[in-house]
Scaffold this motif. Sequence first.
Motif, PDB file in Angstrom:
ATOM      1  N   CYS A   1       1.446 -27.854  10.586  1.00 60.50           N
ATOM      2  CA  CYS A   1       1.149 -26.749  10.155  1.00 60.50           C
ATOM      3  C   CYS A   1       2.202 -25.869  10.927  1.00 60.50           C
ATOM      4  CB  CYS A   1      -0.440 -26.267  10.766  1.00 60.50           C
ATOM      5  SG  CYS A   1      -0.677 -24.767  10.066  1.00 60.50           S
ATOM      6  N   LEU A   2       2.549 -26.286  12.090  1.00 55.70           N
ATOM      7  CA  LEU A   2       3.697 -25.384  12.828  1.00 55.70           C
ATOM      8  C   LEU A   2       4.922 -25.625  12.139  1.00 55.70           C
ATOM      9  CD1 LEU A   2       3.074 -26.175  16.683  1.00 55.70           C
ATOM     10  CD2 LEU A   2       2.208 -24.189  15.140  1.00 55.70           C
TER      11      LEU A   2
ATOM     12  N   PHE B   1      16.928 -20.000  20.711  1.00 55.26           N
ATOM     13  CA  PHE B   1      15.706 -19.764  20.287  1.00 55.26           C
ATOM     14  C   PHE B   1      15.086 -18.688  20.081  1.00 55.26           C
ATOM     15  CE2 PHE B   1      15.813 -19.791  24.974  1.00 55.26           C
ATOM     16  CZ  PHE B   1      14.905 -18.798  25.142  1.00 55.26           C
ATOM     17  N   ASP B   2      14.146 -18.407  19.390  1.00 51.04           N
ATOM     18  CA  ASP B   2      13.383 -16.958  19.257  1.00 51.04           C
ATOM     19  C   ASP B   2      12.094 -16.610  19.963  1.00 51.04           C
ATOM     20  OD1 ASP B   2      15.084 -16.397  16.807  1.00 51.04           O
ATOM     21  OD2 ASP B   2      13.980 -18.234  15.954  1.00 51.04           O
TER      22      ASP B   2
ATOM     23  N   MET C   1      11.760 -19.773  12.467  1.00 54.71           N
ATOM     24  CA  MET C   1      11.803 -19.424  13.782  1.00 54.71           C
ATOM     25  C   MET C   1      11.794 -20.539  14.648  1.00 54.71           C
ATOM     26  SD  MET C   1       8.870 -17.195  15.910  1.00 54.71           S
ATOM     27  CE  MET C   1       9.013 -15.693  14.995  1.00 54.71           C
ATOM     28  N   LYS C   2      12.804 -20.508  15.636  1.00 59.75           N
ATOM     29  CA  LYS C   2      12.915 -21.323  16.557  1.00 59.75           C
ATOM     30  C   LYS C   2      12.209 -21.366  18.015  1.00 59.75           C
ATOM     31  CE  LYS C   2      17.384 -22.706  14.581  1.00 59.75           C
ATOM     32  NZ  LYS C   2      19.008 -23.238  14.883  1.00 59.75           N
TER      33      LYS C   2
ATOM     34  N   LEU D   1       8.138 -23.187  11.192  1.00 56.13           N
ATOM     35  CA  LEU D   1       8.459 -23.037  12.826  1.00 56.13           C
ATOM     36  C   LEU D   1       9.204 -24.438  13.145  1.00 56.13           C
ATOM     37  CD1 LEU D   1       5.073 -21.431  14.255  1.00 56.13           C
ATOM     38  CD2 LEU D   1       7.342 -20.466  13.653  1.00 56.13           C
ATOM     39  N   GLU D   2      10.344 -24.344  13.828  1.00 55.63           N
ATOM     40  CA  GLU D   2      11.041 -25.267  14.327  1.00 55.63           C
ATOM     41  C   GLU D   2      10.998 -25.501  15.814  1.00 55.63           C
ATOM     42  OE1 GLU D   2      15.714 -27.248  14.539  1.00 55.63           O
ATOM     43  OE2 GLU D   2      15.153 -25.066  13.453  1.00 55.63           O
ATOM     44  N   ILE D   3      10.482 -26.455  16.276  1.00 57.69           N
ATOM     45  CA  ILE D   3      10.540 -26.673  17.833  1.00 57.69           C
ATOM     46  C   ILE D   3      11.918 -27.514  18.239  1.00 57.69           C
ATOM     47  CG2 ILE D   3       9.329 -27.924  19.717  1.00 57.69           C
ATOM     48  CD1 ILE D   3       6.811 -28.431  17.872  1.00 57.69           C
ATOM     49  N   ILE D   4      12.433 -26.513  19.026  1.00 50.73           N
ATOM     50  CA  ILE D   4      13.873 -27.195  19.771  1.00 50.73           C
ATOM     51  C   ILE D   4      13.933 -28.081  20.735  1.00 50.73           C
ATOM     52  CG2 ILE D   4      14.821 -25.232  17.941  1.00 50.73           C
ATOM     53  CD1 ILE D   4      15.758 -24.094  20.831  1.00 50.73           C
ATOM     54  N   GLY D   5      12.748 -27.717  21.701  1.00 49.84           N
ATOM     55  CA  GLY D   5      12.848 -28.313  22.935  1.00 49.84           C
ATOM     56  C   GLY D   5      11.577 -28.220  23.814  1.00 49.84           C
ATOM     57  N   ILE D   6      11.646 -28.752  24.543  1.00 51.65           N
ATOM     58  CA  ILE D   6      10.442 -28.605  25.586  1.00 51.65           C
ATOM     59  C   ILE D   6      10.832 -28.491  27.245  1.00 51.65           C
ATOM     60  CG2 ILE D   6       8.463 -29.774  26.629  1.00 51.65           C
ATOM     61  CD1 ILE D   6       8.372 -31.701  24.172  1.00 51.65           C
TER      62      ILE D   6
END
Length: 328
Positions: A24-25, A68-69, A1-2, A31-36
């Motif tokens: 953990c994320l 993103f999701d 999940m993005k 889970l994939e962090i794609i941006g802030i």
Amino acid sequence: MKIIIYGVGEEFNRFFSDSDFVQCLTSKKDLEIIGIADGNVSVQGNELCIANQAFKVCDIREFTRDSFDRIIITTQRYFNEIKSELIERGYEENNIDYIQALYWEAFFNIQIFDGKAGIEIGGPSDLFACIYPRCTSCDVVNFSPTTVWWKKTGDLYQYKSITLGNVIISDATEMYQIKNQTYDFLLSSNNLEHIANPLKALLEFSRILKNGGYVLILVPVKEETFDHDRPYTTFEHLLADYAADVGEDDMSHLHEIIEKHDYAMDPLCEGRENFIKRAQRNIENRCLHHHVFNESCLRQALNYSGFEVIEFGKMGSNFTVLGKKRGV
């Protein structure tokens, strides 16, 4: 999940400075962090690092909808305002969450509370805001109708606009009005350290839970609180207190607390003199931290009380422990 992280304030720093949380994320829950993103123009364009990966803070509109999701908001104070603004812009409500929801999902299976009836000791707590809407009901136990964190306004237990269950006035160590095996789960945030006889309380927790029921406990990490100079409480000490049937009027730790309390980290106490005056009335306010817990002591205490520790983690300045009551 993005996912996109929204908000780079104090809570952002608290969560993303925790390597266990980030690991953990990105691994346990895939889970994939794609941006802030952040709505504050003055911070847009700044570069921040999460798990050795650099991100530029952007306006949320710079991300395409199909990239993103889910959007994760990091501020509790402005969560509702930001969420409403995002919904007005066309983002799906079900895809917008608070950072603590992500924590509970990452470290614990938050779905265990779905459709369950539970009880909270010493509530309410914003730390459980993501759990309250999932359960069918949640009663509350507080030692007095008026506490430093809560005031009884009726027989129903409410958190903001949500009616959760019933109010029960009782010490956590003597919940005689509650029958055995009544609840599916029990929540306890930042109150076990305020209890003079923790094993007696934990055994009560076990008694009122059904076999297979869950207990979720949060206690402070001493290194990040005004207790950082105090020694850890040993499990043997808890056993001795339980054997002696120590009551909640116990003041045997008072000298240690006064001498080792970091008053600079506790501005609400208004200095040593006022702290001592308040401490001497602890039976009325229950503000003292009788005990300082580490992981080993907590695990032994839960095991002694009939729980299997399922997960142990750290969220900000708190240890988080999920236990499951062993069947008979």
